[in-house]
Scaffold this motif. Structure first.
Motif, PDB file in Angstrom:
ATOM      1  N   ILE A  20    -112.005  46.944  87.259  1.00  0.00           N
ATOM      2  CA  ILE A  20    -110.787  47.625  87.734  1.00  0.00           C
ATOM      3  C   ILE A  20    -110.394  47.069  89.095  1.00  0.00           C
ATOM      4  CG2 ILE A  20    -109.846  49.828  88.536  1.00  0.00           C
ATOM      5  CD1 ILE A  20    -111.645  51.162  86.357  1.00  0.00           C
ATOM      6  N   LYS A  21    -111.373  46.975  89.985  1.00  0.00           N
ATOM      7  CA  LYS A  21    -111.112  46.491  91.340  1.00  0.00           C
ATOM      8  C   LYS A  21    -110.592  45.051  91.331  1.00  0.00           C
ATOM      9  CE  LYS A  21    -114.594  46.996  94.049  1.00  0.00           C
ATOM     10  NZ  LYS A  21    -115.766  46.825  94.944  1.00  0.00           N
ATOM     11  N   GLU A  22    -111.161  44.213  90.470  1.00  0.00           N
ATOM     12  CA  GLU A  22    -110.758  42.804  90.378  1.00  0.00           C
ATOM     13  C   GLU A  22    -109.456  42.610  89.602  1.00  0.00           C
ATOM     14  OE1 GLU A  22    -114.014  40.875  88.473  1.00  0.00           O
ATOM     15  OE2 GLU A  22    -115.342  41.094  90.196  1.00  0.00           O
ATOM     16  N   LYS A  23    -109.001  43.658  88.916  1.00  0.00           N
ATOM     17  CA  LYS A  23    -107.822  43.572  88.052  1.00  0.00           C
ATOM     18  C   LYS A  23    -108.001  42.457  87.025  1.00  0.00           C
ATOM     19  CE  LYS A  23    -104.943  45.617  91.468  1.00  0.00           C
ATOM     20  NZ  LYS A  23    -103.813  45.748  92.232  1.00  0.00           N
ATOM     21  N   VAL A  25    -108.594  40.640  83.443  1.00  0.00           N
ATOM     22  CA  VAL A  25    -108.174  40.782  82.054  1.00  0.00           C
ATOM     23  C   VAL A  25    -109.434  40.758  81.190  1.00  0.00           C
ATOM     24  CG1 VAL A  25    -106.875  39.734  80.167  1.00  0.00           C
ATOM     25  CG2 VAL A  25    -105.945  39.699  82.493  1.00  0.00           C
ATOM     26  N   LYS A  39    -105.870  44.834  81.173  1.00  0.00           N
ATOM     27  CA  LYS A  39    -106.601  45.157  82.399  1.00  0.00           C
ATOM     28  C   LYS A  39    -107.003  46.628  82.349  1.00  0.00           C
ATOM     29  CE  LYS A  39    -103.972  41.849  85.112  1.00  0.00           C
ATOM     30  NZ  LYS A  39    -103.010  41.664  86.202  1.00  0.00           N
ATOM     31  N   CYS A  41    -107.306  50.053  83.741  1.00  0.00           N
ATOM     32  CA  CYS A  41    -106.553  50.795  84.750  1.00  0.00           C
ATOM     33  C   CYS A  41    -107.423  51.884  85.386  1.00  0.00           C
ATOM     34  CB  CYS A  41    -105.323  51.398  84.086  1.00  0.00           C
ATOM     35  SG  CYS A  41    -104.243  52.328  85.152  1.00  0.00           S
ATOM     36  N   TRP A  42    -108.146  52.615  84.553  1.00  0.00           N
ATOM     37  CA  TRP A  42    -109.056  53.671  85.019  1.00  0.00           C
ATOM     38  C   TRP A  42    -110.067  53.978  83.927  1.00  0.00           C
ATOM     39  CZ3 TRP A  42    -108.967  57.715  81.676  1.00  0.00           C
ATOM     40  CH2 TRP A  42    -107.780  58.004  81.004  1.00  0.00           C
ATOM     41  N   ASN A  55     -97.213  46.108  79.819  1.00  0.00           N
ATOM     42  CA  ASN A  55     -97.370  47.204  80.772  1.00  0.00           C
ATOM     43  C   ASN A  55     -97.493  48.571  80.091  1.00  0.00           C
ATOM     44  OD1 ASN A  55     -97.870  47.553  83.510  1.00  0.00           O
ATOM     45  ND2 ASN A  55     -95.820  48.361  83.868  1.00  0.00           N
ATOM     46  N   GLN A  57     -99.850  51.548  78.658  1.00  0.00           N
ATOM     47  CA  GLN A  57    -101.184  52.103  78.870  1.00  0.00           C
ATOM     48  C   GLN A  57    -101.742  52.595  77.544  1.00  0.00           C
ATOM     49  OE1 GLN A  57    -101.415  55.009  81.967  1.00  0.00           O
ATOM     50  NE2 GLN A  57    -100.615  53.637  83.518  1.00  0.00           N
ATOM     51  N   SER A  70    -115.083  39.921  79.817  1.00  0.00           N
ATOM     52  CA  SER A  70    -114.028  39.318  80.632  1.00  0.00           C
ATOM     53  C   SER A  70    -113.386  38.197  79.849  1.00  0.00           C
ATOM     54  CB  SER A  70    -114.608  38.774  81.934  1.00  0.00           C
ATOM     55  OG  SER A  70    -115.110  39.816  82.708  1.00  0.00           O
TER      56      SER A  70
END
Length: 71
Positions: A20-23, A25, A39, A41-42, A55, A57, A70
């Motif tokens: 999440i932090k690295e965004k 894929v 990616k 999101c949470w 985009n 979710q 990854s």
């Protein structure tokens, strides 16, 4: 019995938090055989939210995930 607490000491939780932090894929394979790409999101103790290239979710129950990696 599954815990209802979000245990951030677990490696799987920490790994997703890092993605999440690295965004980053990722490819996420479901137990149904479906492959999702996007990616993270949470996450919470039950679900992961993936944002696709349009985009959108997508909320996925963790028990439905076969694996992720990854891209």
């Amino acid at each position: 019995m599954p815990t209802t607490e979000f245990d951030t000491s677990l490696p799987s939780i920490r790994q997703l938090q890092e993605l999440i932090k690295e965004k980053a894929v990722i490819e996420l394979k479901l137990v149904t055989g479906d492959l999702l790409i996007g990616k993270v999101c949470w996450q919470d103790q039950n679900c992961v939210c993936l944002v696709d290239d349009h985009n959108r979710q997508i909320t996925i129950w963790k028990q439905a995930i076969a694996y992720y990696q990854s891209k």
